[in-house]
Design a protein around this motif. Structure first.
Motif, PDB file in Angstrom:
ATOM      1  N   TYR A   1       3.209  -8.867  -8.613  1.00 31.46           N
ATOM      2  CA  TYR A   1       2.740  -9.667  -7.414  1.00 31.46           C
ATOM      3  C   TYR A   1       2.968 -11.265  -7.651  1.00 31.46           C
ATOM      4  CZ  TYR A   1       0.391  -5.350  -5.841  1.00 31.46           C
ATOM      5  OH  TYR A   1      -0.018  -3.995  -5.396  1.00 31.46           O
ATOM      6  N   SER A   2       2.649 -11.634  -8.831  1.00 22.95           N
ATOM      7  CA  SER A   2       2.740 -13.005  -9.182  1.00 22.95           C
ATOM      8  C   SER A   2       4.154 -13.403  -9.075  1.00 22.95           C
ATOM      9  CB  SER A   2       2.104 -13.478 -10.408  1.00 22.95           C
ATOM     10  OG  SER A   2       0.510 -13.233 -10.478  1.00 22.95           O
TER      11      SER A   2
ATOM     12  N   ASN B   1       6.474   2.227  -9.438  1.00 21.42           N
ATOM     13  CA  ASN B   1       6.554   3.018  -8.179  1.00 21.42           C
ATOM     14  C   ASN B   1       5.513   2.813  -7.153  1.00 21.42           C
ATOM     15  OD1 ASN B   1       7.597   5.177  -6.560  1.00 21.42           O
ATOM     16  ND2 ASN B   1       6.257   6.650  -7.496  1.00 21.42           N
ATOM     17  N   ILE B   2       5.773   1.579  -6.764  1.00 22.96           N
ATOM     18  CA  ILE B   2       4.750   1.002  -5.583  1.00 22.96           C
ATOM     19  C   ILE B   2       5.554   0.613  -4.233  1.00 22.96           C
ATOM     20  CG2 ILE B   2       2.797   0.481  -6.761  1.00 22.96           C
ATOM     21  CD1 ILE B   2       3.874  -2.186  -7.236  1.00 22.96           C
ATOM     22  N   PRO B   3       6.150   1.606  -3.550  1.00 31.02           N
ATOM     23  CA  PRO B   3       6.956   1.458  -2.421  1.00 31.02           C
ATOM     24  C   PRO B   3       6.607   0.299  -1.300  1.00 31.02           C
ATOM     25  CG  PRO B   3       5.814   3.505  -2.328  1.00 31.02           C
ATOM     26  CD  PRO B   3       5.547   3.142  -3.643  1.00 31.02           C
ATOM     27  N   GLN B   4       5.444   0.319  -1.159  1.00 32.19           N
ATOM     28  CA  GLN B   4       4.826  -0.720   0.059  1.00 32.19           C
ATOM     29  C   GLN B   4       5.214  -2.075  -0.540  1.00 32.19           C
ATOM     30  OE1 GLN B   4       1.164  -0.339   1.777  1.00 32.19           O
ATOM     31  NE2 GLN B   4       1.477  -1.586   3.385  1.00 32.19           N
ATOM     32  N   SER B   5       4.848  -2.559  -1.483  1.00 34.51           N
ATOM     33  CA  SER B   5       4.777  -3.714  -2.189  1.00 34.51           C
ATOM     34  C   SER B   5       6.452  -4.025  -2.437  1.00 34.51           C
ATOM     35  CB  SER B   5       4.117  -3.823  -3.515  1.00 34.51           C
ATOM     36  OG  SER B   5       4.139  -5.087  -4.267  1.00 34.51           O
ATOM     37  N   LEU B   6       7.302  -2.936  -2.933  1.00 37.65           N
ATOM     38  CA  LEU B   6       8.637  -3.156  -3.199  1.00 37.65           C
ATOM     39  C   LEU B   6       9.301  -3.546  -1.917  1.00 37.65           C
ATOM     40  CD1 LEU B   6      10.900  -2.860  -5.090  1.00 37.65           C
ATOM     41  CD2 LEU B   6      10.886  -0.331  -4.703  1.00 37.65           C
TER      42      LEU B   6
ATOM     43  N   LYS C   1      17.057  -1.659   2.754  1.00 36.25           N
ATOM     44  CA  LYS C   1      16.146  -1.117   1.700  1.00 36.25           C
ATOM     45  C   LYS C   1      14.550  -1.143   2.070  1.00 36.25           C
ATOM     46  CE  LYS C   1      19.212  -2.000  -2.372  1.00 36.25           C
ATOM     47  NZ  LYS C   1      19.431  -2.676  -3.782  1.00 36.25           N
ATOM     48  N   ALA C   2      14.333  -2.453   2.605  1.00 33.86           N
ATOM     49  CA  ALA C   2      12.923  -2.475   2.972  1.00 33.86           C
ATOM     50  C   ALA C   2      12.661  -1.677   4.361  1.00 33.86           C
ATOM     51  CB  ALA C   2      12.822  -4.208   3.445  1.00 33.86           C
ATOM     52  N   ILE C   3      13.544  -1.346   5.215  1.00 34.88           N
ATOM     53  CA  ILE C   3      13.205  -0.486   6.344  1.00 34.88           C
ATOM     54  C   ILE C   3      13.158   0.814   5.997  1.00 34.88           C
ATOM     55  CG2 ILE C   3      14.347   0.382   8.392  1.00 34.88           C
ATOM     56  CD1 ILE C   3      15.450  -2.516   8.811  1.00 34.88           C
ATOM     57  N   ASN C   4      14.191   1.155   4.812  1.00 38.96           N
ATOM     58  CA  ASN C   4      14.009   2.705   4.526  1.00 38.96           C
ATOM     59  C   ASN C   4      12.575   3.010   3.634  1.00 38.96           C
ATOM     60  OD1 ASN C   4      16.701   3.204   5.666  1.00 38.96           O
ATOM     61  ND2 ASN C   4      17.443   2.817   3.810  1.00 38.96           N
ATOM     62  N   LEU C   5      12.264   2.127   2.999  1.00 37.17           N
ATOM     63  CA  LEU C   5      10.953   2.487   2.171  1.00 37.17           C
ATOM     64  C   LEU C   5       9.731   2.416   3.171  1.00 37.17           C
ATOM     65  CD1 LEU C   5      11.366   0.236  -0.920  1.00 37.17           C
ATOM     66  CD2 LEU C   5      10.927   2.707  -0.909  1.00 37.17           C
ATOM     67  N   SER C   6       9.609   1.397   4.251  1.00 37.05           N
ATOM     68  CA  SER C   6       8.663   1.145   5.135  1.00 37.05           C
ATOM     69  C   SER C   6       8.704   2.434   5.893  1.00 37.05           C
ATOM     70  CB  SER C   6       8.835   0.335   6.228  1.00 37.05           C
ATOM     71  OG  SER C   6       8.899  -1.158   5.422  1.00 37.05           O
TER      72      SER C   6
ATOM     73  N   LYS D   1       9.647   5.619   5.101  1.00 35.21           N
ATOM     74  CA  LYS D   1       9.367   6.555   4.163  1.00 35.21           C
ATOM     75  C   LYS D   1       7.580   6.761   3.866  1.00 35.21           C
ATOM     76  CE  LYS D   1      10.396   8.320  -0.394  1.00 35.21           C
ATOM     77  NZ  LYS D   1      11.048   8.110  -1.883  1.00 35.21           N
ATOM     78  N   ILE D   2       6.931   5.622   3.843  1.00 38.53           N
ATOM     79  CA  ILE D   2       5.467   5.468   3.530  1.00 38.53           C
ATOM     80  C   ILE D   2       4.547   4.988   4.845  1.00 38.53           C
ATOM     81  CG2 ILE D   2       5.885   4.792   1.051  1.00 38.53           C
ATOM     82  CD1 ILE D   2       5.432   1.850   1.865  1.00 38.53           C
ATOM     83  N   ASP D   3       5.392   5.106   6.102  1.00 41.22           N
ATOM     84  CA  ASP D   3       4.464   4.854   7.329  1.00 41.22           C
ATOM     85  C   ASP D   3       3.883   3.194   7.305  1.00 41.22           C
ATOM     86  OD1 ASP D   3       5.109   7.332   8.351  1.00 41.22           O
ATOM     87  OD2 ASP D   3       3.592   8.279   7.548  1.00 41.22           O
ATOM     88  N   ASP D   4       4.535   2.292   6.637  1.00 42.32           N
ATOM     89  CA  ASP D   4       4.247   0.978   6.720  1.00 42.32           C
ATOM     90  C   ASP D   4       4.721   0.604   8.040  1.00 42.32           C
ATOM     91  OD1 ASP D   4       3.389  -1.504   6.077  1.00 42.32           O
ATOM     92  OD2 ASP D   4       4.926  -1.944   4.506  1.00 42.32           O
ATOM     93  N   ASP D   5       4.050   0.483   9.260  1.00 40.62           N
ATOM     94  CA  ASP D   5       4.586  -0.081  10.460  1.00 40.62           C
ATOM     95  C   ASP D   5       4.789  -1.619  10.404  1.00 40.62           C
ATOM     96  OD1 ASP D   5       4.708   2.413  11.312  1.00 40.62           O
ATOM     97  OD2 ASP D   5       2.916   2.232  12.636  1.00 40.62           O
ATOM     98  N   GLU D   6       3.717  -2.377   9.683  1.00 39.95           N
ATOM     99  CA  GLU D   6       3.917  -3.619   9.710  1.00 39.95           C
ATOM    100  C   GLU D   6       5.203  -4.243   8.955  1.00 39.95           C
ATOM    101  OE1 GLU D   6       0.946  -7.563   8.630  1.00 39.95           O
ATOM    102  OE2 GLU D   6      -0.088  -5.528   9.040  1.00 39.95           O
ATOM    103  N   GLY D   7       5.354  -3.746   7.766  1.00 38.33           N
ATOM    104  CA  GLY D   7       6.584  -3.906   6.974  1.00 38.33           C
ATOM    105  C   GLY D   7       7.968  -3.530   7.663  1.00 38.33           C
TER     106      GLY D   7
END
Length: 779
Positions: A263-264, A296-301, A327-332, A334-340
């Motif tokens: 994160y940092s 393996n943290i897809p939302q943060s990735l 890549k960001a769209i495909n991960l979002s 996959k994990i149902d991250d609507d905001e990302g």
């Protein structure tokens, strides 16, 4: 091994205290302790089969206690399925025998397990049962309200979450639960941050940080430091943001916490992005991505891929930008991250627009808008509506355009977003212009111009702050690198000292010799660094004096046009001049404002060059589209003097250079050519490669006031501003533009020459290296 009743109650109480104190548990800190206690009390087999040894226990009382203990263990291990199976055993065989405190613990534990399993409604339902059964246990009540706040936050019910966190803080305060209060204060601040209440958020974060430091919660302190840094980041206070992130990074590295280290690294990359040091930003983003892939943290990735895409887009590398947005769209997805998902779609739409893929851009923007509307993300909604309105204008679907633009305009006022307010005023002006409602078009154009002037001042102040922050940033990073090197040396010395002590007096003597040498070289490094810092301070003082001299020289050039525009506006508002008269003066107003804008940009870039902090981003630049962009800026000035711009450039010809610097060069040279051209003449722009193919020759020629050999020599060979003569229509000048043009060319490895017959024709000729011969400026 058998435990008596008192021992079990003590262990159970200890487990409850640990698990409820902070809202969330830190597995790395407690794993060993949990495992040891559970092996001793439950036996090794209970780790494999739930309830296998339950029937052989001596009493139902011990069975209940051990079931509670095992349930808490699985909650700690984030295994909601197993913990809920334990609670099912309790309800089936022992629920009627549970006391009120035990029932409260049962409902709370089940609510926590449901939350871990992402069953938010079920978790809230169990918490409602908890509040009906509990009475005076403020420690447990505080934890329950905190968990309820987490449920509401996950469900995006932020007002309800705020109320729950406040009740949690109140309950935890009664029992001096500092760890719990720190967690609730931090989460309450998260809500304020999301709502844009930066002062309220900062107050809660800082209180939370003090509590975490008091109780030695370094991991929690690191998280709060990152949150505080995000506030400074939003407020453009990059040096303060950097200090917070670096403090967090030091803690995370000390704790060997790979997750928070990632994160940092991501956040430091964002600061470099804001400082326009894109190469370093990319480097930090890649470091963060390496950690996040391993963890393996897809939302943060997904968020870091989105950041990397934005940086590549700023660098003009659209292919890499699209790749990372995808890549960001495909991960979002996959994990149902609507905001990302919405953020990445909005950013990808910008790239599509740059490439002329209007339908693809519109499709992304509409999807982004629907996602943000569903989640209540007002900033995202504003961005999407503004961009959608602009695209419908381009597609000539005026009714749809008007609807989105007006909604975006209202929302930009609500959110106090001056940049979007200015943009939507301009869109409305374009809308009425297409309808040929010129009064309305002019009305919104005036509002846009006024707002845009305010933003220009803000942006200039922000750019100056960015320059100063870049200087402070580099200085701090140099000191940090030195401190880390010192720490490395000290660690080596400690190891050597232990070895020498084991090997006698001779080795100890050698050790002291090593220490002396290390101290000597370390001191030498410190002296060199101090000398470097003092030299940079000296350069900064020189740059400030130079800026002061420039401001003194060009002050009249800025005040005059601004005063005339303000006076015209006042005369229009008071009815001293008619709307038609005002409209007739619009070209002059535009010329004045355009001159001021270019002058301010030249002043700012002059300061950047003096500080030697500008970064050169070499990229392939198609000349024709860039010239077309620059031409559009001066369109009104060209029409006013009846000038024609002839481009003798093949559409495929390109250079390799810094796009921002070359755009600045073109604007200054074209402005100069227009100023000295006679009305009704042509301005010729040519570009071609020389015979060896190592240099691109670019020239701009105008017919009007020529230059004498003495004037040419003065312009080419002096490093200070040369007072320029009046233009063909008595336009004023200060000479700063040509000085800046030479410095920008020098940074790109190019040169400038001037050819004039002294009477009526002048050519500015640039020679710019091709890709094979580029030598970058070391600064």
């Amino acid at each position: 091994m058998k435990f008596n009743k008192t021992c079990y109650l003590c262990i159970l109480t200890w487990f409850i205290a640990f698990s409820l104190s902070g809202g969330y548990l830190h597995a790395k800190d407690l794993d060993g302790l949990y495992d040891e206690l559970l092996y001793r009390t439950l036996g090794a087999e209970s780790f494999k089969v739930i309830g296998e040894n339950i029937e052989s226990l001596e009493s139902q009382k011990q069975t209940k206690e051990r079931l509670f203990l095992l349930a808490k263990y699985y909650e700690h291990k984030a295994s909601p399925k197993q913990s809920k199976e334990i609670y099912a055993l309790l309800r089936k065989d022992y629920f009627s025998q549970l006391s009120s405190p035990e029932k409260s613990l049962y409902f709370y534990g089940l609510a926590y397990s449901e939350f871990l399993d992402k069953n938010i409604d079920a978790s809230v339902q169990q918490l409602e049962r908890f509040f009906k059964t509990t009475t005076s246990n403020n420690h447990l009540i505080g934890s329950a309200y905190h968990l309820l706040g987490n449920c509401y936050f996950q469900d995006q019910s932020y007002k309800d979450a705020e109320g729950a966190y406040k009740k949690a803080i109140e309950s935890r305060k009664k029992v001096d639960d500092n760890k719990g209060m720190a967690a609730s204060l931090n989460n309450l601040a998260n809500i304020y941050l999301r709502e844009g209440k930066y002062n309220d958020a900062l107050e809660k974060y800082e209180t939370s940080l003090l509590l975490k430091k008091e109780i030695g919660d370094l991991s929690g302190a690191s998280a709060t430091l990152n949150n505080i840094a995000s506030i400074y980041y939003y407020q453009n206070q990059w040096v303060k943001a950097l200090e917070m992130h670096l403090d967090a990074l030091n803690i995370n590295e000390e704790l060997e916490d790979s997750l928070k280290t990632s994160y940092s690294l991501n956040n430091i990359g964002l600061i470099y992005h804001e400082l326009r040091d894109f190469n370093k930003a990319v480097d930090y983003f890649f470091k963060a991505i390496a950690f996040k892939i391993k963890l393996n943290i897809p939302q943060s990735l997904s968020a870091t891929y989105n950041n990397l895409g934005m940086t590549y887009s700023q660098m003009g590398n659209l292919d890499s930008a699209l790749n990372n947005y995808d890549k960001a769209i495909n991960l979002s997805i996959k994990i149902d991250d609507d905001e990302g998902f919405a953020a990445a779609l909005n950013n990808r739409a910008k790239v599509f627009q740059e490439r002329g893929l209007i339908k693809e851009a519109l499709n992304d923007l509409l999807q982004s808008f629907y996602l943000d509307e569903a989640s209540g993300n007002q900033r995202g909604i504003l961005q999407s509506k503004t961009n959608i309105g602009e695209i419908y204008l381009k597609l000539n679907e005026l009714e749809k355009a008007q609807a989105y633009i007006r909604e975006a305009l209202a929302l930009s006022i609500t959110l106090s977003s001056n940049s979007y307010l200015s943009l939507n005023y301009l869109h409305l002006s374009d809308y009425f212009d297409q309808l040929k409602s010129y009064d309305s078009a002019f009305f919104y154009l005036k509002r846009h111009t006024k707002m845009d002037s305010m933003l220009q001042v803000e942006n200039n102040e922000k750019d100056v702050a960015r320059i100063e922050a870049a200087y402070e940033f580099d200085k701090k990073m140099a000191l940090i690198d030195l401190e880390r090197e010192n720490e490395k040396i000290m660690a080596e010395k400690r190891v050597q000292k232990a070895a020498y002590q084991r090997n006698g007096i001779f080795l100890i003597t050698l050790f002291f010799v090593f220490v002396a040498l290390a101290f000597f070289f370390n001191r030498k490094k410190l002296i060199q660094l101090n000398s470097q810092i003092n030299e940079e301070r000296k350069q900064l003082r020189i740059a400030n004096l130079e800026k002061a001299a420039i401001f003194a020289t060009v002050g009249h050039d800025v005040r005059g046009p601004i005063s005339s525009v303000i006076k015209l506006m006042e005369m229009s508002n008071t009815g001293m001049i008619s709307l038609d008269e005002m409209r007739s003066m619009q070209p002059q107003i535009h010329r004045n404002l355009n001159a001021i804008s270019l002058l301010l940009e030249n002043i700012l870039n002059r300061s950047v060059f003096e500080l030697n902090k500008s970064n050169i981003n070499i990229e392939k630049i198609l000349l024709y589209p860039l010239l077309d962009e620059v031409r559009s800026i001066f369109e009104i000035m060209l029409k006013q003097k009846s000038l024609r711009l002839d481009l003798s450039i093949h559409p495929s010809i390109c250079i390799y250079g810094d796009r921002m610097l070359f755009s600045l060069i073109l604007r200054n040279l074209l402005n100069n050519a227009i100023k000295y051209s006679e009305s009704g003449t042509n301005i010729l722009i040519e570009a071609y490669e020389n015979a060896e193919g190592k240099q691109l020759i670019f020239s701009i020629t105008n017919i009007g006031k020529g230059m004498t050999p003495e004037e040419i020599n003065l312009v080419l060979n002096t490093k200070t501003m040369v007072k320029s003569k009046e233009g063909s229509a008595q336009e004023k000048g200060n000479g700063l533009g040509l000085i800046l043009t030479k410095e920008a060319l020098n940074k790109m490895g190019g040169t400038m020459d001037i050819d004039s017959n002294g009477t009526n024709e002048t050519s500015f000729i640039l020679s710019i290296p091709t890709r094979n011969s580029i030598v970058l400026d070391k600064n």
